[in-house]
Enzyme design. Structure first.
Site, PDB file in Angstrom:
ATOM      1  CG  LEU A  68       7.131  -0.538   4.498  1.00  0.00           C
ATOM      2  CD1 LEU A  68       8.371  -0.299   4.026  1.00  0.00           C
ATOM      3  CD2 LEU A  68       6.464  -1.923   4.074  1.00  0.00           C
ATOM      4  N   PRO A  69       6.413  -1.002   8.782  1.00  0.00           N
ATOM      5  CG  PRO A  69       6.360  -3.504   9.589  1.00  0.00           C
ATOM      6  CD  PRO A  69       6.277  -2.447   8.622  1.00  0.00           C
ATOM      7  CE  LYS A 176       1.105   7.908  14.422  1.00  0.00           C
ATOM      8  NZ  LYS A 176       1.230   6.951  13.413  1.00  0.00           N
ATOM      9  CE  LYS A 245       6.456   1.145  14.990  1.00  0.00           C
ATOM     10  NZ  LYS A 245       6.029   2.151  14.053  1.00  0.00           N
TER      11      LYS A 245
END
Length: 297
Positions: A68-69, A176, A245
């Site tokens: 998901l985002p 990440k 993001k």
């Protein structure tokens, strides 16, 4: 822990090929997406099933994968939506694998809350983009308790070629984010070098060739600069909004643990500024055009 049925949440550009590889790997896969038509179309194409609700998904699955985002959406699915549909409907001992690019501090909180429900949690974000998601060769960074990681690895091996165990809960998401810091900083540096060089009279394609034969070589010079910036194709497949993001997650992590990181702060600012000017839905390489115009002002 025997995993036969996997519930997969988030059937986007990355999620769909990842779910397809799980089907190819012999798992029964049940899809859920807010866009029900997208889930139905994907299920028909890859040989999966569709769950009408999160509660139904939880009742069918031995394990859940979220793609998901942000971590906010992950938490909503697991603990908040429909009265905590998934956490309340999964069998005790079930495994939750978050493969989204989520906030590592928040992931540790999610791990603790799921543990209170008797559920295991692993954070396992990926790198490699749509091409490597399609051919099952993603790099996957895995954080979690040893038992949960051991249970997750056979599943993850169907989607990734290189699996890195990087520590406890939240460490996968931290790794990440920090990898994306290096990629983001390098992209900004390559872009600025090309802009300065072109104005001075250097050929940008030749510049990239020189960088790739010299100490400036990086993923960005090898796979991004000529293919998407110099060519002006701007089609890497990774959006500017997600890029900003992801780098921002690392900036938030640095602030949360009180580590001074001026380069990270500058990179985050530059990517967010470009996102706000050209649009987060655009390919991340389009940021170059904003910096190009700004330099001419």
């Amino acid at each position: 822990m025997t995993i036969k049925t996997i519930g997969f949440i988030g059937i986007g550009n990355m999620g769909r090929p990842m779910a397809a590889n799980l089907v190819k790997g012999g798992y029964r896969v049940v899809l859920y997406d807010l866009d029900a038509k997208r889930a139905r179309d994907a299920a028909a194409a890859i040989g999966a099933k569709v769950a009408p609700s999160l509660a139904d998904l939880g009742k069918q699955a031995d394990a859940i994968i979220t793609m998901l985002p942000t971590g906010k959406e992950v938490r909503a699915c697991l603990l908040e939506a429909e009265g905590g549909a998934l956490a309340n409907n999964l069998p005790k001992g079930a495994l939750v694998i978050d493969m989204s690019s989520s906030d590592p501090v928040g992931s540790r909180q999610t791990h603790a809350e799921l543990a209170r429900h008797g559920l295991a949690f692993v954070d396992a974000p990926v790198s490699g983009g749509v091409p490597r998601a399609t051919d099952g060769t993603l790099a996957i960074m895995i954080g979690g308790d040893a038992g949960a990681v051991g249970a997750a690895k056979p599943v993850l091996s169907k989607m990734g070629q290189r699996l890195f165990e990087v520590g406890g809960p939240g460490n996968g998401h931290a790794m990440k984010a920090l990898n994306n810091v290096v990629a983001g900083s390098a992209f900004v540096a390559v872009s600025e070098a090309l802009l300065v060089g072109q104005k001075f009279g250097l050929d940008p394609a030749t510049m990239v060739d020189v960088m790739n034969a010299s100490s400036g070589k990086s993923f960005n010079t090898e796979h991004v600069a000529k293919q998407h910036v110099v060519s002006r194709q701007f089609a890497s497949g990774f959006s500017l909004g997600l890029f900003a993001k992801d780098v921002g997650i690392a900036a938030d992590l640095a602030n949360a643990i009180d580590v001074q990181s001026p380069l990270l702060g500058t990179t985050t600012m530059l990517l967010r500024e470009a996102r706000d000017k050209v649009g987060g839905e655009k390919d991340h390489t389009v940021a170059y055009t904003y910096w190009e115009k700004r330099g001419k002002a």
